[in-house]
Design a protein around this motif. Structure first.
Motif, PDB file in Angstrom:
ATOM      1  N   ASN A  21       1.136  -1.223   0.457  1.00 49.60           N
ATOM      2  CA  ASN A  21      -0.459   0.388   0.307  1.00 49.60           C
ATOM      3  C   ASN A  21       0.825   1.133  -0.490  1.00 49.60           C
ATOM      4  O   ASN A  21       0.590   2.655   0.397  1.00 49.60           O
ATOM      5  N   THR A  40      -3.565   3.552   1.269  1.00 49.12           N
ATOM      6  CA  THR A  40      -4.630   2.759   1.570  1.00 49.12           C
ATOM      7  C   THR A  40      -4.481   1.220   1.720  1.00 49.12           C
ATOM      8  O   THR A  40      -3.359   1.058   2.396  1.00 49.12           O
ATOM      9  N   LYS A  43      -3.790  -3.165  -0.560  1.00 46.64           N
ATOM     10  CA  LYS A  43      -2.567  -2.530  -1.801  1.00 46.64           C
ATOM     11  C   LYS A  43      -3.128  -2.060  -2.953  1.00 46.64           C
ATOM     12  O   LYS A  43      -4.346  -2.345  -3.166  1.00 46.64           O
ATOM     13  N   GLY A  60      -6.688   1.489  -4.894  1.00 46.10           N
ATOM     14  CA  GLY A  60      -6.740   0.221  -4.149  1.00 46.10           C
ATOM     15  C   GLY A  60      -7.589  -0.530  -3.362  1.00 46.10           C
ATOM     16  O   GLY A  60      -8.154   0.502  -2.518  1.00 46.10           O
ATOM     17  N   SER A 900       1.126  -4.814   4.828  1.00 43.18           N
ATOM     18  CA  SER A 900       0.957  -5.196   3.748  1.00 43.18           C
ATOM     19  C   SER A 900       0.747  -6.265   3.348  1.00 43.18           C
ATOM     20  O   SER A 900       0.496  -7.378   2.223  1.00 43.18           O
TER      21      SER A 900
END
Length: 930
Positions: A21, A40, A43, A60, A900
């Motif tokens: 992200n 975000t 991802k 994302g 992430s």
């Protein structure tokens, strides 16, 4: 952070790429210029820019964010109720957003921080889109293409007056999920890819609002799922590039012919790419988070494999070699030639004989056969320096030991060392008697040591004593039955030499040679991607994979792959900074293949695990990680970044657990265990090299089972896995290992590092799979957790004695950590039931004095938990990818990080950093405890 990199975009003179992200702005050379974290929650899956190239669109999950191109400052952020499949800038500052269920929105920026929906349309088909592509920049002319899990391509337009738009086409395109769609209106082409491993080419045309799509080619070159294909242009001609799960780049022409294929990301999945037509470079990103840049300029027009004519001479060439850029050959009529221009010229002053060995060494050309050796030196012209019979039989090998020394061996086992190309004072080596006795590779070390590998695969160590070589040690079949093809000197430390050998078994083996004792020992091996290694020169490994000749290096992976018919043929090469030329004989004809070389632009590579990491241990500034790909990796932490130092390839199955034990300031023992009930102990020595000290399996191997097991016996035991391991130091270099096993047994072993021996001590059945084992030497307690959710305390000196058993979870306790404070054990666990549990146990009477359960902190199972170094709090990590901090004073819970990294496996805390790992790794600085 190292995790999936799904999207990138070239804007102006910069490359914008996503890692998890995060969004990273880099130069076209791969140099980082700016980075924004946590753009975000999910991802980042898409990046676009407006026509003015001053605004970047990023999406994302359900989020859409606009950034300033120059400074990467956030402008506007919006969140939708459905996942975004595609988002694109239209003209007049408008944006279209297509959701995963075929709802398309036309939006504009309203005010300074909001989006305003101008129009909303929906397709009649609501199947989940796995990919999509938007054609056009005007809302009324927009063509929407989507791919679903049924292998269909759905096509519709936004010019409809209805809110629910009917489909123009429903095309059955593939036999699996459609992963990408790309359209080039200029060239009338559409490409689709799928998990059926194919790429399909379609004719795509738009006429008066009507869309026409017709299939015309299919391509099969990938060996796994194909995730992306795009149409690129070179010299006004369209080409197609595809990438996928097999880590290969494939370049196609519009006729469906494969022009070029290269493995790019060291075996990791390639998710996406961009081609820069101005620099003719291909930018690729993958699951290893690497951004690799390949110069494609010379690959669009591949060279043909040329046949070098030999028709003006009688017969054909049987052997070839290259010396100082000159091609030299021996014909089947035992005549020798060198190539000058387009002509073959016979060697001067050469008496014909049956040549069994043709070799070049620096500016020398060596011919050898029955008893005889002939050497020519090239200094503008070829001049004979030696031509004599010096052996008793047919010479099978001539090996350079240094600039002026050759080792010569015949098929009868006669072996001699010749210095200064003179037959005076030849040194004789007595070889042990074998069926195929001749030498395949050799190297000479200081102190009169000589290492030889014979045709039977044995490695021989000789020492020169009073002008005679004496056999001191022998290693059997180091690389199988065909012998080592190369022996390379690595380094010297005190009385030890380290050499590295290669062969026909896809392995590089490091061997330690003790100068005083004159002994050899295999200390480590590394599995590489080349099946048959024939030569190792200048850091490159030359050899064969099936019917391909390959050039491989650890830093750049495969530089060259040429289809030539496989091994067992005569070949040689010429290599420059930009071009590689391979000469090889096939079907009695001499061929030449020229390919571009050294076209990968140097960038930083992560070299992280290709499969999920199961365990991460930290010791000082080094990280030790291991997982499902059977490889244990050692990293160095420096200035907030990690760099790979070593790879250990001792295991034959997945590694479940790793324990690091310091012997002193310079030596570290690494205990690892996992599948196939295997324990490996490796030592990181003061030389910064690794040595394998132990490789042990609980059960006999398959070969022993086949020939020694009672045929009437039925073995009901499944293949046992060692799930968790911890050690207790008994004395200097003597340890007791406690191992929790998948078959419900807690097993205890004694390991002596000095003698490198292991002894089974005891086992106790608990009838539940052990998930974690923790040794506490000071209170002499062993702490375990199992799949039934119980935490158990055992007497460390007598594992038959269970001190305490109490429940923490309704099911498996996946994460466990313990802290000793005074007379109490502070225990924290995370489980399958999504709960975090903290308990306080008295060491005096083994009673639980406090049990605190935290529900609904994580929204999924908890796989990582660890106390801080101060002991005032602990950190947790779950499959929901959230990291929480729990204060053990007032039990305040605070979310501190979102990662992430998917498929979470665990968490570790060391110093100011917290590490979370799984399908990737993420680390962040932790603040002072409350």
């Amino acid at each position: 952070m190292i995790t999936d990199s799904l999207s990138l975009k070239i804007v102006n003179n910069a490359v914008f790429r996503a890692v998890g992200n995060q969004i990273i702005k880099e130069s076209k050379e791969g140099i980082e210029q700016n980075r924004v974290q946590n753009v975000t929650r999910d991802k980042i899956s898409g990046i676009d820019s407006n026509e003015e190239k001053d605004t970047i669109l990023i999406h994302g999950g359900c989020e859409l964010v606009l950034f300033d191109e120059e400074s990467l400052k956030e402008k506007v952020r919006g969140k939708f109720t459905d996942g975004i499949s595609s988002a694109k800038f239209l003209k007049k500052g408008e944006i279209c957003v297509l959701t995963a269920h075929s709802v398309i929105l036309r939006i504009v920026v309203s005010g300074k921080s909001n989006f305003k929906i101008l129009e909303k349309l929906s397709s009649v088909d609501k199947s989940t889109l796995y990919c999509s592509h938007l054609v056009g920049r005007n809302w009324k002319d927009l063509i929407v293409l989507g791919g679903n899990a049924f292998g269909e391509v759905l096509i519709w337009r936004t010019c409809s007056t209805e809110n629910k738009v009917p489909l123009l086409h429903r095309i059955p395109a593939h036999q699996g999920v459609v992963f990408s769609i790309n359209v080039s209106l200029k060239h009338g082409l559409m490409t689709t890819t799928s998990d059926d491993r194919s790429i399909k080419f379609w004719k795509f045309a738009v006429d008066n609002g009507n869309v026409s799509v017709k299939p015309y080619r299919s391509g099969f070159a990938h060996t796994a799922r194909v995730f992306q294909a795009k149409v690129v242009e070179e010299e006004n001609k369209p080409y197609i590039i595809s990438v996928g799960e097999d880590s290969y780049i494939c370049l196609w022409n519009t006729s469906g012919d494969l022009i070029f294929k290269r493995r790019q990301h060291f075996g990791a999945t390639i998710w996406n790419f961009e081609y820069d037509a101005t620099t003719k470079r291909l930018h690729t990103i993958g699951s290893d988070s690497n951004h690799l840049i390949l110069n494609l300029e010379h690959f669009f027009k591949p060279s043909e494999t040329l046949e070098i004519p030999f028709s003006n001479l009688n017969g054909y060439l049987s052997k070839i070699v290259v010396c100082n850029g000159i091609l030299i050959g021996v014909s089947n009529q035992n005549k020798t030639y060198y190539k000058k221009g387009n002509e073959w010229i016979a060697f001067p002053d050469f008496t014909s004989f049956k040549c069994t060995v043709l070799k070049s060494h620096k500016n020398l050309v060596i011919f050898a056969g029955y008893k005889r050796i002939c050497i020519f030196e090239f200094n503008g012209t070829f001049v004979k320096v030696l031509d004599e019979e010096i052996m008793d039989g047919v010479i099978r090998s001539v090996l350079p030991l240094d600039k002026n020394t050759l080792l010569i061996c015949d098929e009868q086992g006669s072996c001699k060392i010749m210095s200064d190309y003179s037959t005076d004072n030849l040194k004789i080596i007595d070889l042990p008697k074998f069926k195929e006795i001749w030498i395949t590779s050799a190297t000479q070390l200081d102190s009169g040591l000589l290492v030889l590998s014979n045709r039977m695969g044995h490695l021989l160590l000789y020492k020169e004593c009073e002008a005679k070589f004496v056999l001191k040690d022998e290693l059997k079949r180091v690389h199988g039955s065909l012998g080592a093809t190369s022996i390379q000197f690595v380094k010297r430390f005190d009385d030890n030499f380290y050499i590295r050998t290669s062969g026909h078994d896809s392995c590089l083996r490091t061997i330690k040679i003790n100068k005083k004792e004159s002994t050899m020992e295999i200390v480590s091996k590394e599995v590489i991607s080349v099946s048959w290694v024939e030569r190792v020169e200048n850091g490159f490994h030359f050899g064969f994979n099936d019917n391909h000749f390959v050039v491989w290096s650890k830093e750049k992976d495969f530089e060259v792959e040429i289809q030539c018919g496989g091994g067992h043929r005569c070949w040689d090469y010429l290599m420059t900074d930009k071009e590689f030329s391979l000469f090889f004989i096939k079907n009695r004809k001499l061929h030449l293949k020229k390919v571009p070389f050294n076209q990968l632009i140097p960038t930083s590579n992560s070299f992280w695990h290709l499969k999920p990491c199961n365990q991460l241990e930290v010791c000082d500034e080094k990280l030790f990680s291991a997982g499902e790909e059977n490889v244990l990796k050692i990293w160095k932490m420096f200035q907030g970044k990690i760099k790979l130092e070593h790879e250990l390839h001792s295991h034959i199955s997945s590694i479940k657990t790793v324990k690091v034990q310091k012997l002193n300031t310079q030596r570290v023992l690494i205990f690892s265990a996992g599948g196939r009930a295997q324990i490996c102990v490796n030592e990181l020595t003061e030389t910064n090299l690794t040595e394998e000290s132990l490789n042990f399996m609980l059960k006999n191997n398959d070969f022993e089972r086949k020939f020694h097991r009672n045929p009437q016996e039925i073995d009901f035991d499944p293949e046992t896995r060692f799930m968790s391991l911890d050690v207790q130091e008994l004395s200097e270099e003597v340890f007791k290992m406690f191992i929790g096993c998948s078959d419900g047994y807690l097993r205890v072993f004694k390991y002596d590092n000095k003698n490198r021996s292991i002894e089974f001590i005891s086992e106790v059945s608990f009838e539940r799979c052990f998930l974690h084992v923790k040794v506490l030497s000071e209170p002499a307690v062993l702490l375990t957790s199992t799949t039934d959710g119980f935490v158990n305390l055992w007497d460390l000196n007598n594992t038959d004695r269970l001190l305490l058993k109490y429940r923490h979870h309704d099911s498996g306790a996946n994460a466990l950590d313990v802290l000793v404070k005074g007379d109490y054990l502070h225990i924290c666990t995370g489980g399958d039931d999504q709960a975090i549990v903290y308990s306080k146990v008295s060491l005096k009477d083994s009673k639980v004095e406090l049990l605190k359960r935290f529900e609904r902190v994580h929204s999924s199972q908890v796989n990582g938990i660890r106390f801080s170094e101060s002991g005032l709090c602990f950190y947790t990590f779950g499959v929901d990818q959230d990291v929480y901090k729990v204060d053990i004073g007032d039990f305040e819970i605070k979310k501190v990080h979102y990662s992430s990294v998917a498929d979470s496996k665990g968490l570790n805390v060391c110093g100011k950093y917290c590490f979370v790992y799984g399908s990737g790794i993420d680390w962040f600085e932790i603040k002072e405890d409350l």
